[in-house]
Design a protein around this motif. Structure first.
Motif, mmCIF file in Angstrom:
data_model
loop_
_atom_site.group_PDB
_atom_site.id
_atom_site.type_symbol
_atom_site.label_atom_id
_atom_site.label_comp_id
_atom_site.label_asym_id
_atom_site.label_seq_id
_atom_site.Cartn_x
_atom_site.Cartn_y
_atom_site.Cartn_z
ATOM 1 N N ASP A 82 0.845 -1.202 0.000
ATOM 2 C CA ASP A 82 0.000 0.000 0.000
ATOM 3 C C ASP A 82 0.878 1.250 0.000
ATOM 4 O OD1 ASP A 82 0.840 0.513 2.620
ATOM 5 O OD2 ASP A 82 -0.925 -0.403 3.516
ATOM 6 N N LEU A 83 0.292 2.371 -0.387
ATOM 7 C CA LEU A 83 1.050 3.599 -0.590
ATOM 8 C C LEU A 83 1.781 4.054 0.666
ATOM 9 C CD1 LEU A 83 1.892 5.798 -2.510
ATOM 10 C CD2 LEU A 83 -0.201 7.040 -1.950
ATOM 11 N N PRO A 84 1.161 4.098 1.855
ATOM 12 C CA PRO A 84 1.911 4.537 3.049
ATOM 13 C C PRO A 84 3.150 3.687 3.313
ATOM 14 C CG PRO A 84 -0.440 4.553 3.487
ATOM 15 C CD PRO A 84 -0.267 3.881 2.151
ATOM 16 N N ALA A 85 3.040 2.364 3.127
ATOM 17 C CA ALA A 85 4.204 1.502 3.361
ATOM 18 C C ALA A 85 5.294 1.785 2.334
ATOM 19 C CB ALA A 85 3.786 0.031 3.306
ATOM 20 N N ARG A 86 4.883 2.005 1.061
ATOM 21 C CA ARG A 86 5.861 2.315 0.031
ATOM 22 C C ARG A 86 6.555 3.641 0.324
ATOM 23 N NH1 ARG A 86 2.562 1.826 -5.389
ATOM 24 N NH2 ARG A 86 4.544 2.515 -6.288
ATOM 25 N N VAL A 87 5.805 4.631 0.794
ATOM 26 C CA VAL A 87 6.397 5.918 1.153
ATOM 27 C C VAL A 87 7.371 5.749 2.308
ATOM 28 C CG1 VAL A 87 5.924 8.205 2.096
ATOM 29 C CG2 VAL A 87 4.477 7.282 0.264
ATOM 30 N N GLN A 88 6.996 4.911 3.290
ATOM 31 C CA GLN A 88 7.880 4.689 4.433
ATOM 32 C C GLN A 88 9.178 4.026 3.982
ATOM 33 O OE1 GLN A 88 6.184 2.277 7.513
ATOM 34 N NE2 GLN A 88 7.709 2.870 9.015
ATOM 35 N N LEU A 89 9.082 3.042 3.083
ATOM 36 C CA LEU A 89 10.283 2.407 2.569
ATOM 37 C C LEU A 89 11.163 3.402 1.830
ATOM 38 C CD1 LEU A 89 8.858 -0.971 1.213
ATOM 39 C CD2 LEU A 89 10.486 -0.701 3.087
ATOM 40 N N ARG A 90 10.515 4.272 1.029
ATOM 41 C CA ARG A 90 11.258 5.270 0.265
ATOM 42 C C ARG A 90 11.985 6.225 1.194
ATOM 43 N NH1 ARG A 90 13.941 8.527 -1.445
ATOM 44 N NH2 ARG A 90 13.816 9.774 -3.343
ATOM 45 N N SER A 91 11.334 6.694 2.263
ATOM 46 C CA SER A 91 11.942 7.679 3.153
ATOM 47 C C SER A 91 13.068 7.082 3.976
ATOM 48 C CB SER A 91 10.873 8.281 4.086
ATOM 49 O OG SER A 91 10.332 7.279 4.925
ATOM 50 N N ALA A 92 13.028 5.756 4.198
ATOM 51 C CA ALA A 92 14.065 5.121 5.015
ATOM 52 C C ALA A 92 15.266 4.682 4.195
ATOM 53 C CB ALA A 92 13.472 3.910 5.739
ATOM 54 N N ARG A 93 15.164 4.762 2.876
ATOM 55 C CA ARG A 93 16.223 4.230 2.025
ATOM 56 C C ARG A 93 17.438 5.158 2.015
ATOM 57 N NH1 ARG A 93 17.679 5.159 -3.142
ATOM 58 N NH2 ARG A 93 15.851 6.452 -3.568
ATOM 59 N N VAL A 94 18.612 4.593 2.176
ATOM 60 C CA VAL A 94 19.853 5.342 1.989
ATOM 61 C C VAL A 94 20.224 5.271 0.517
ATOM 62 C CG1 VAL A 94 22.296 5.454 2.548
ATOM 63 C CG2 VAL A 94 20.651 4.882 4.325
ATOM 64 N N PRO A 95 20.444 6.397 -0.156
ATOM 65 C CA PRO A 95 20.776 6.352 -1.582
ATOM 66 C C PRO A 95 22.025 5.531 -1.837
ATOM 67 C CG PRO A 95 20.307 8.598 -0.861
ATOM 68 C CD PRO A 95 20.382 7.762 0.369
ATOM 69 N N ALA A 96 22.053 4.885 -2.996
ATOM 70 C CA ALA A 96 23.192 4.021 -3.324
ATOM 71 C C ALA A 96 24.489 4.802 -3.345
ATOM 72 C CB ALA A 96 22.948 3.342 -4.671
ATOM 73 N N ASP A 97 24.430 6.078 -3.768
ATOM 74 C CA ASP A 97 25.651 6.881 -3.826
ATOM 75 C C ASP A 97 25.913 7.644 -2.533
ATOM 76 O OD1 ASP A 97 23.725 8.826 -3.919
ATOM 77 O OD2 ASP A 97 24.381 9.718 -5.813
ATOM 78 N N GLY A 98 25.038 7.473 -1.536
ATOM 79 C CA GLY A 98 25.251 8.119 -0.247
ATOM 80 C C GLY A 98 24.878 9.584 -0.188
ATOM 81 N N ILE A 99 24.334 10.132 -1.272
ATOM 82 C CA ILE A 99 23.969 11.549 -1.307
ATOM 83 C C ILE A 99 22.449 11.666 -1.247
ATOM 84 C CG2 ILE A 99 24.014 13.655 -2.699
ATOM 85 C CD1 ILE A 99 26.698 12.811 -3.788
ATOM 86 N N PHE A 100 21.975 12.376 -0.258
ATOM 87 C CA PHE A 100 20.552 12.548 -0.054
ATOM 88 C C PHE A 100 20.077 13.772 -0.829
ATOM 89 C CE2 PHE A 100 22.418 10.428 3.548
ATOM 90 C CZ PHE A 100 21.549 9.383 3.816
ATOM 91 N N GLU A 101 19.029 13.586 -1.663
ATOM 92 C CA GLU A 101 18.554 14.710 -2.457
ATOM 93 C C GLU A 101 17.610 15.585 -1.636
ATOM 94 O OE1 GLU A 101 15.251 11.677 -3.336
ATOM 95 O OE2 GLU A 101 17.358 11.663 -2.732
ATOM 96 N N GLY A 102 17.292 16.746 -2.187
ATOM 97 C CA GLY A 102 16.355 17.649 -1.536
ATOM 98 C C GLY A 102 17.019 18.933 -1.084
ATOM 99 N N PRO A 103 16.279 19.781 -0.406
ATOM 100 C CA PRO A 103 16.838 21.062 0.043
ATOM 101 C C PRO A 103 18.032 20.851 0.977
ATOM 102 C CG PRO A 103 14.445 21.011 0.302
ATOM 103 C CD PRO A 103 14.865 19.617 -0.025
ATOM 104 N N ARG A 104 18.989 21.754 0.895
ATOM 105 C CA ARG A 104 20.163 21.706 1.767
ATOM 106 C C ARG A 104 20.079 22.808 2.812
ATOM 107 N NH1 ARG A 104 21.880 16.843 -0.115
ATOM 108 N NH2 ARG A 104 22.420 16.908 -2.325
#
Length: 310
Positions: free
Chosen positions: A4-26
């Motif tokens: 379900d969408l909430p679980a998918r969002v939770q997985l997405r937010s907990a994921r560490v990017p493969a390159d170690g760089i987190f996107e978004g505002p700095r």
């Protein structure tokens, strides 16, 4: 099976990017908390980056510094982390005298010397390529790593040969809260051998092991003058984190090393002959771009002895 969408969002937010760089505002905070912007009275200052890097105008490094000028330059160094000076036709003795305003000078046994032991000379050519194109903080294999360095370019290639710096306080600020919580209080081992085994004879390296045994430093150091938390591990000299198994240590270090690669935390300087850079080694990492061969690039550096990281 679908998620379900909430679980998918939770997985997405907990994921560490493969390159170690987190996107978004700095969070691009140049000054320490509670410090207000103030003008500089004794020189002009031209910012080159959002969080670090500024050109200083109106200062001749050949002249002795008054206490007032030294104090204002030190404030600029703390606030901008790396200062650049153009058209400085100074001698090695004048370069040493300028650096000595910040403390005793140190020597480096692994790099060829200039006119004295306190001057290290980087003479790069087609037959002697550079190995400084790795993000690093100088001499963290010492119990007391350098406070800072003053680098002067004597010969500049026709193109290329820039140097980049990264603000490691900004790198720490932008780590996810759970990562910051995890690394605060950890310690890591630093060793000179990984940084120099690429271009030094192993017998020579073995001879220096007694004088330069591995040392431990905090993964996050407190800057002794600004009080800011600063990420203090680097790919050239940090080998592992104390108390973690090797696989976990390697994973965490890869993540932390990568934070210097974020462009928002960086400034890039294009050298001209007789340009000088003065950087805070406690707050930054740097990277010498190796894109100028077969042309020559000659630089001399003076380093200022520092204190024990805490």
């Amino acid at each position: 099976m679908t998620i379900d969408l909430p679980a998918r969002v939770q997985l997405r937010s907990a994921r560490v990017p493969a390159d170690g760089i987190f996107e978004g505002p700095r969070v691009l905070r140049r000054l320490p908390e509670g410090v207000d912007e103030k003008p500089y009275e004794l020189f002009g200052l031209n910012p080159l980056g959002a969080v670090l890097g500024a050109e200083i105008e109106g200062v001749d490094l050949a002249d002795p510094l008054s206490p007032e000028l030294r104090a204002e330059l030190n404030r600029a160094l703390l606030e901008w982390k790396v200062l650049f000076f153009r058209d400085q036709r100074i001698t090695p003795a004048q370069q040493r005298a300028f650096a000595a305003n910040w403390g005793p000078l140190e020597t480096n046994p692994f790099i060829p010397k200039g006119d004295t032991d306190e001057v290290t000379r980087f003479a790069r050519s087609a037959s002697m390529p550079g190995f400084e194109n790795i993000w690093h903080t100088d001499v963290t294999f010492r119990p007391n790593p350098a406070l800072g360095s003053v680098l002067r370019l004597l010969q500049v290639p026709p193109q290329g040969g820039d140097t980049m710096w990264a603000d490691m306080a900004a790198a720490y600020d932008n780590l996810p809260a759970d990562v910051r919580q995890r690394i605060d209080g950890l310690r890591a081992v630093h060793d000179f051998i990984p940084g120099f085994d690429r271009f030094s004879d192993l017998d020579v390296l073995a001879g220096w092991q007694e004088q330069f045994p591995p040392v431990e430093h905090p993964v996050v150091r407190i800057h002794p003058e600004t009080g800011r938390r600063t990420l203090f591990v680097n790919q050239a000299f940090t080998t592992h984190i104390v108390g973690l198994d090797r696989a976990e240590s390697d994973r965490l270090l890869r993540l932390l090393f990568t934070q210097a690669h974020v462009p928002e935390f960086q400034v890039r300087f294009q050298w001209r002959e007789n340009s000088v850079a003065f950087w805070d080694n406690r707050a930054t990492q740097h990277y010498a771009v190796n894109d100028y061969h077969p042309h020559a690039r000659v630089a001399e550096r003076v380093a200022i002895a520092g204190d024990r990281p805490y």
